[in-house]
Design a protein around this motif. Structure first.
Motif, mmCIF file in Angstrom:
data_model
loop_
_atom_site.group_PDB
_atom_site.id
_atom_site.type_symbol
_atom_site.label_atom_id
_atom_site.label_comp_id
_atom_site.label_asym_id
_atom_site.label_seq_id
_atom_site.Cartn_x
_atom_site.Cartn_y
_atom_site.Cartn_z
ATOM 1 N N THR A 304 7.729 -1.227 9.882
ATOM 2 C CA THR A 304 6.473 -1.225 10.290
ATOM 3 C C THR A 304 6.415 -2.432 10.888
ATOM 4 N N LEU A 305 6.367 -3.960 10.382
ATOM 5 C CA LEU A 305 6.173 -4.764 10.615
ATOM 6 C C LEU A 305 6.995 -5.863 11.673
ATOM 7 N N LEU A 306 7.981 -5.231 11.837
ATOM 8 C CA LEU A 306 9.339 -5.974 12.574
ATOM 9 C C LEU A 306 9.465 -4.822 13.188
ATOM 10 N N TRP A 307 9.347 -3.783 13.814
ATOM 11 C CA TRP A 307 8.873 -2.832 14.716
ATOM 12 C C TRP A 307 9.564 -3.144 16.309
ATOM 13 N N PRO A 308 8.001 -4.374 16.390
ATOM 14 C CA PRO A 308 7.732 -4.786 17.708
ATOM 15 C C PRO A 308 9.149 -5.443 18.094
ATOM 16 N N ALA A 309 9.772 -6.736 16.781
ATOM 17 C CA ALA A 309 10.319 -7.485 17.491
ATOM 18 C C ALA A 309 11.827 -6.715 17.724
ATOM 19 N N PHE A 310 12.434 -5.786 16.606
ATOM 20 C CA PHE A 310 13.403 -4.316 17.112
ATOM 21 C C PHE A 310 13.102 -4.091 18.432
ATOM 22 N N CYS A 311 12.076 -3.411 19.114
ATOM 23 C CA CYS A 311 11.864 -3.352 19.683
ATOM 24 C C CYS A 311 11.999 -4.125 21.556
ATOM 25 N N ARG A 312 11.486 -5.296 20.864
ATOM 26 C CA ARG A 312 11.438 -6.210 21.810
ATOM 27 C C ARG A 312 13.019 -6.762 22.365
ATOM 28 N N THR A 313 13.841 -6.877 21.570
ATOM 29 C CA THR A 313 14.832 -7.751 21.344
ATOM 30 C C THR A 313 15.902 -6.608 22.050
ATOM 31 N N TRP A 314 15.616 -5.034 21.448
ATOM 32 C CA TRP A 314 16.658 -3.529 22.078
ATOM 33 C C TRP A 314 16.764 -3.768 23.546
ATOM 34 N N ALA A 332 18.865 -4.294 15.899
ATOM 35 C CA ALA A 332 18.967 -4.042 14.561
ATOM 36 C C ALA A 332 19.240 -5.312 13.421
ATOM 37 N N ASP A 333 20.431 -5.439 13.129
ATOM 38 C CA ASP A 333 21.574 -6.853 13.126
ATOM 39 C C ASP A 333 20.512 -8.191 13.138
ATOM 40 N N ARG A 334 20.226 -8.545 14.356
ATOM 41 C CA ARG A 334 19.766 -9.348 15.124
ATOM 42 C C ARG A 334 18.459 -9.616 13.966
ATOM 43 N N LEU A 337 18.266 -10.731 10.168
ATOM 44 C CA LEU A 337 19.386 -11.716 11.019
ATOM 45 C C LEU A 337 18.159 -13.290 10.411
ATOM 46 N N HIS A 338 16.993 -12.660 11.687
ATOM 47 C CA HIS A 338 16.254 -14.209 11.746
ATOM 48 C C HIS A 338 15.316 -14.213 11.648
ATOM 49 N N GLN A 339 14.784 -12.682 10.553
ATOM 50 C CA GLN A 339 13.994 -13.229 9.947
ATOM 51 C C GLN A 339 13.550 -13.832 8.078
ATOM 52 N N LEU A 340 15.141 -12.558 8.586
ATOM 53 C CA LEU A 340 15.480 -13.575 6.630
ATOM 54 C C LEU A 340 15.055 -15.044 6.540
ATOM 55 N N SER A 341 15.193 -15.703 8.173
ATOM 56 C CA SER A 341 15.762 -17.265 8.061
ATOM 57 C C SER A 341 13.999 -18.225 7.396
ATOM 58 N N THR A 342 12.887 -16.580 7.473
ATOM 59 C CA THR A 342 11.395 -17.351 7.438
ATOM 60 C C THR A 342 11.367 -16.140 5.802
ATOM 61 N N VAL A 343 11.474 -15.138 6.476
ATOM 62 C CA VAL A 343 11.162 -14.240 4.892
ATOM 63 C C VAL A 343 12.522 -13.427 4.510
ATOM 64 N N ALA A 344 12.811 -14.585 3.079
ATOM 65 C CA ALA A 344 13.612 -13.387 2.348
ATOM 66 C C ALA A 344 13.707 -11.874 2.353
ATOM 67 N N LEU A 345 13.954 -10.903 3.273
ATOM 68 C CA LEU A 345 14.273 -9.524 3.029
ATOM 69 C C LEU A 345 15.281 -9.360 1.782
ATOM 70 N N PRO A 346 15.294 -8.658 0.997
ATOM 71 C CA PRO A 346 16.460 -8.489 0.406
ATOM 72 C C PRO A 346 17.442 -7.113 0.952
ATOM 73 N N ARG A 347 18.670 -7.404 0.488
ATOM 74 C CA ARG A 347 19.482 -6.091 1.400
ATOM 75 C C ARG A 347 19.002 -4.656 0.825
ATOM 76 N N ARG A 348 18.328 -4.567 0.048
ATOM 77 C CA ARG A 348 17.975 -2.887 -0.685
ATOM 78 C C ARG A 348 16.601 -2.541 -0.141
ATOM 79 N N PHE A 349 16.152 -4.327 1.162
ATOM 80 C CA PHE A 349 15.375 -3.069 1.571
ATOM 81 C C PHE A 349 15.627 -2.857 2.476
#
Length: 445
Positions: A304-314, A332-334, A337-349
């Motif tokens: 939900t929180l990253l959907w705007p980023a995903f839509c814009r990048t897509w 989705a990958d981009r 990856l970019h978000q990980l430098s701010t918030v470390a989202l574990p792969r299981r999520f």
């Protein structure tokens, strides 16, 4: 009992105010039995013992505390000697955990003026951690805490509340106020800015103007915080039942770009407001689930929180000529990856989050084999819930929602009732041109 004032580096002076039992609303009936056991045993062994922090604050505003933390003049080793069910944890910040089945009562020795334990570092030259277990008086302990509302002590000795920083009055007035100079305290630990907005959202407090003023100016300091720690803070912000209020506070104080830079940029450029509507609807449903005691997946939250980023990048990738399906995968990958430098989202999520996004493209496709495959996808239910969420911002998805609602009960009937565009095409990969045309409204909602 120490009642003298203790000056600390940023010139905060502890001034004791005692609120006797008949002047506050805290009752022992509201305190965990295990916490009471620990308090009484410490007290009977000649130690000072207080319920402290969030539990006292929450009880004073009529909330049920999640945790019951205790502060004492006993050292961790002395606490361990009193409780067989005690283990000592932490090197930098030594704590005693007294374990009662699933409940852990955390017992901390009064600290002198060091970082507040939620902090990651008291770093000095060369990055060395210094003064990590400097014990002090209760006055030292009080002025070292972050907010006045968190620096209240409930004394088991006489059931009074001890206030050294004006916190009792702030709680009555529903105000979040930092102890000491706000800018100094935020620079010591930038995550305090997130704590300020999270607690204000949770408690429906206002942030005192002096405490609020530096936040937009210093928001960029959050980049210094460890991404793993910011992930934990995000879970507290959005999975405590006050996600909508937390999000609005992050927007208000300019903290959203510091946590979710690409989503913040996408929201700012989305004139229709459809993307923000989806995020708020998702956070509202998260709050509703938590209120009902239902589980909430961090994968769905971050989808939900990253959907705007995903839509814009897509959309940018498609505008650059990348084929729709490939553009989705890359976006989705981009974004992840970019978000990980701010918030470390574990792969299981992060992996299920991407699946929720990528499954959205399957929903307009209703050829029988595809329907069966989509229904059997392990992430189908979460992805369908996300589609329902997107409908709040755009009616373009209502036919898809109706189809998949029916398909979960009777796929054959759904296909008969709502024939899809690719029904006539038996190919596993649906016609590309039509598929791209169908997708256009997705990013807008």
């Amino acid at each position: 009992m120490h009642t003298h004032s203790t000056p600390v580096p940023d010139a905060v002076t502890a001034q004791l105010r005692i609120i006797p039992r008949d002047q506050h609303i805290i009752s022992r009936r509201q305190i965990s039995q295990n916490a009471l056991r620990v308090l009484y045993r410490l007290h009977e062994s000649g130690h000072e013992a207080y319920l402290v922090g969030g539990a006292v604050r929450d009880l004073l505003v009529g909330l049920v505390p999640k945790d019951f933390d205790i502060a004492t003049d006993a050292t961790p080793e002395q606490v361990k000697a009193l409780f067989r069910n005690c283990r000592l944890i932490g090197r930098r910040f030594r704590l005693a955990h007294v374990v009662f089945g699933r409940e852990i009562i955390e017992v901390a020795t009064f600290r002198a003026n060091v970082d507040d334990g939620s902090g990651d570092r008291e770093v000095h030259d060369g990055g060395r951690l210094l003064r990590d277990n400097v014990y002090g008086t209760i006055e030292d302990d009080a002025v070292r805490r972050d907010f006045t509302a968190n620096a209240l002590y409930y004394a088991i000795a006489d059931f009074s509340v001890r206030d050294y920083t004006g916190g009792y009055e702030d709680v009555q007035n529903r105000v979040m106020r930092l102890i000491g100079d706000p800018e100094t305290r935020y620079r010591e630990d930038p995550v305090r800015m997130l704590r300020a907005v999270r607690l204000a959202a949770k408690l429906d407090f206002t942030i005192e103007p002096g405490t609020a003023e530096p936040i937009p100016r210093l928001a960029s300091l959050l980049s210094e915080a460890a991404p793993a720690r910011l992930f934990e803070e995000c879970l507290k912000l959005f999975l405590s039942g006050h996600a909508v209020a937390s999000f609005e506070q992050l927007e208000r104080y300019g903290l959203l770009p510091a946590l979710f830079p690409e989503s913040a940029a996408a929201l700012a450029s989305n004139r229709s407001g459809a993307l923000r509507a989806i995020v708020l609807a998702g956070l509202a449903s998260t709050d509703a689930r938590i209120a009902a005691g239902d589980p909430v997946s961090p994968a769905f939250l971050f989808a939900t929180l990253l959907w705007p980023a995903f839509c814009r990048t897509w959309m940018k990738l498609q505008a650059d000529g990348v084929h729709a399906v490939e553009a989705q995968r890359r976006a989705a990958d981009r974004v992840t990856l970019h978000q990980l430098s701010t918030v470390a989202l574990p792969r299981r999520f992060s992996l299920p989050m991407q699946e929720i996004w990528l499954l959205q493209a399957r929903f307009p496709l209703r050829q029988r084999k595809r329907v069966t495959r989509t229904l059997s996808h392990p992430r189908f239910r979460a992805a369908f819930d996300f589609l329902v969420l997107r409908q709040t911002a755009s009616d373009a998805h209502s036919a898809d929602v109706a189809f998949w609602e029916e398909a979960q009960h009777d796929p054959d009937n759904a296909i008969a009732l709502y024939p899809g565009e690719d029904e006539a095409d038996g190919e596993a990969d649906a016609p590309r041109k039509r598929r791209r045309r169908r997708r256009a409204p997705v990013a807008a909602g």
